[in-house]
Scaffold this active site. Structure first.
Site, short mmCIF file in Angstrom:
data_model
loop_
_atom_site.label_atom_id
_atom_site.label_comp_id
_atom_site.label_asym_id
_atom_site.label_seq_id
_atom_site.Cartn_x
_atom_site.Cartn_y
_atom_site.Cartn_z
N CYS A 60 0.91 -1.24 -0.18
CA CYS A 60 0.17 0.15 -0.06
C CYS A 60 0.69 1.20 -0.09
O CYS A 60 1.50 1.57 -1.16
CB CYS A 60 -0.91 -0.18 1.19
SG CYS A 60 -2.24 1.12 1.02
N ASP A 212 2.00 -11.59 31.10
CA ASP A 212 3.56 -11.01 30.81
C ASP A 212 4.57 -11.28 31.98
O ASP A 212 5.34 -12.07 32.01
CB ASP A 212 3.63 -9.54 30.44
CG ASP A 212 2.84 -9.29 29.03
OD1 ASP A 212 2.43 -10.25 28.63
OD2 ASP A 212 2.38 -8.26 28.90
#
Ligand code: XMP
Length: 498
Positions: A60, A212
């Protein structure tokens, strides 16, 4: 790329030529973006990427800037093309050969997703057209000799059905990369790097029960075992049974050294009489740091502080620093620790995306349920009890929330919502139960669907399901007489109520 088993990094467009060369990439992708190359000062690809003698794929905007920088011409399109489009392949290429959703009059047709206003109107020297759509004469272009390719459509979205195949073609066949970025290899590599970095020093980790920090704990436990000490601050604003669960998984299951600090009284005292949401957040944050810091100071010989920073945190902070990122979300780590603690930081997951972190977590033996949990804010139930926080409110909320989540799992809806929880409203409303009048609290249920948590739709949960949850909460949680469902999107409402 990483899903395809190939390591890659994301860098800002104005990275220096020297840094580009130093990275030593086997291939480069120029990403899309909302800018226009027809602007006065458009972002440009670093010139070095064209001189690397490595294959290049522009997507793009990436294709447009590539075309312009290499001597072609891009114009603001009269017609914007947004959403589904049909691409007709018009020439053979290493990128698209053999890929087709349909064949029409002997030519391959691809269903793709487009999102552009500008379009390439003249190809740069050395390029030829590979495909077109109604609105874009050059929906794909190539200079096979140099291995330079451009696609106007977005191969990275699921709506482009052959998108993954296009990317795979590029990275495997054109760049010649093998799929070595696998969970097993990543873990081995992380362990080796942690050992090299830490040596014989002691490491401290703040364990929150979130994905995490949990994965960091499991990883460090495997890498350095007895050199790891985890501090788990139980602020009394956790979900039902969460404290015990964290201890069970890490202390019993993984044999990690975990210090559980029971600090409920301390947090409740500090929060007494405070109802302003920002003030509550600050108090919880400050108390957290104080407790953690006290523990850290009491321990001998700690050389490193481990943190669960992941790659999106790094990208977002880079964007915040440089003002270049379009998507910015503040994130929260055990930040704000005073500099005189004198620990070095170790962030083993800082190159990984969330889905990689999750796969590693499962591979390291963490329960699927923990690893695929909905996000839970640092201030915990403190921002889900509106106004002043009291231990009795937390107790009611924990039980209501547990029922909601349990039913979501039972009805197979948990993994179809991005985040769901109960909120405690400190208002009382009249009810009737067993012929007796009640004057009890209200629980609001919140469930959203979102990709990035920056915007969200409220989840259209089935009425029958909501009915089950509502009945159970009112029957099983004394003190609650009414349950409501939050039907606000974000914006204008945030996901949390405070
Ligand atoms: P909002 O409420 O801003 O939340 O729409 C977006 C996402 O961020 C989470 N959130 C937090 N996470 N500490 C955190 O660690 C916080 O103070 C915090 N506030 C909101 C929220 O749960 C949602 O996933």
């Amino acid at each position: 790329m990483r899903e395809l088993g190939v390591y890659c990094e994301i860098h800002p467009w104005d990275i220096s030529d020297a840094e580009v060369r130093a990275f030593g990439a086997r291939g480069v992708i120029l990403s899309g973006g909302p800018e226009s190359v027809t602007d006065a000062t458009p972002p440009k690809a670093p010139e070095a990427v064209f001189a690397l003698e490595a294959p290049l794929l522009g997507i793009c905007y990436g294709m447009q800037t590539m075309a312009q920088q290499l001597g072609g011409r891009v114009a603001a399109g009269a017609v914007r093309e947004f959403g589904y489009a049909e691409v007709q392949v018009s020439a053979p290429s290493r990128l698209l050969d053999g890929l087709a959703d349909r064949v029409r009059e002997g030519a391959a047709v691809l269903d793709v997703w487009m999102s552009h206003g500008d379009r390439v109107e003249a190809l740069p020297p050395g390029f030829h057209s590979l495909a077109s759509t109604h609105n874009a004469p050059f929906a794909a272009m190539a200079d096979e000799r140099r291995g330079f390719y451009g696609v106007q459509f977005h191969p990275e979205v699921t709506h482009t059905r052959q998108g993954t195949a296009v990317l795979e073609r590029f990275v495997r066949e054109i760049c010649g990369c093998e799929a070595r970025w696998t969970v097993g290899n990543i873990i081995e590599d992380l362990i080796a790097r942690v050992r090299a970095q830490v040596g014989s020093a002691q490491v401290l980790l703040g364990l929150s029960g979130g994905v995490d920090s949990s994965v960091v704990a499991a990883l460090l436990q495997r890498a350095i075992g007895q050199q790891l000490t985890c501090v788990f601050v139980d602020h009394g604003l956790l979900r039902l049974g969460e404290g015990d669960q964290v201890m069970q998984i890490f202390a019993s299951g993984l044999s990690a050294r975990v210090i559980r600090v029971q600090a409920e009284d301390r947090f409740m005292n500090a929060l007494r009489g405070v109802s302003d949401p920002e003030a509550k957040r600050k108090i919880i944050g400050r108390q957290f740091i104080e407790v953690f810091e006290n523990q850290a100071r009491a321990l001998e010989g700690i050389g490193f502080l481990a943190q669960g920073t992941i790659y999106p945190d790094v990208i977002e902070s880079a964007g915040v620093r440089s003002g270049k990122a379009h998507v910015i979300k503040s994130h929260h780590n055990v930040g704000g620790l005073p500099p005189d603690l004198k620990f070095k930081l170790i962030e083993p997951l800082r190159e990984l995306f969330k889905d990689e972190v999750r796969r590693i977590g499962v591979e390291l033996g963490l329960p699927h349920e923990l690893v695929y949990r909905h996000p839970f804010p640092g201030p915990g139930l403190g921002v889900r009890i509106l106004g002043e926080v009291k231990a009795e409110y937390a107790e009611l909320l924990r039980r209501a929330d547990h029922i909601f989540i349990e039913e979501l799992r039972r009805h197979d809806l948990y993994e179809r919502t991005s985040q769901a929880f109960a909120v405690f409203l400190p208002v009382r409303s009249v009810g009737v139960m067993g012929d007796a009048r009640r004057y009890d609290y209200v629980i609001a249920l919140r469930a959203v669907e979102t990709i990035d948590f920056m915007t969200a739709h409220w989840a259209h949960l089935p009425y029958e399901f909501l009915d089950v949850v509502s009945r159970r909460i009112v029957n099983e949680v004394p003190g609650v007489s009414r349950v409501v469902y939050d039907i606000s999107g974000k914006p204008p409402a945030t996901i949390e109520w405070e």
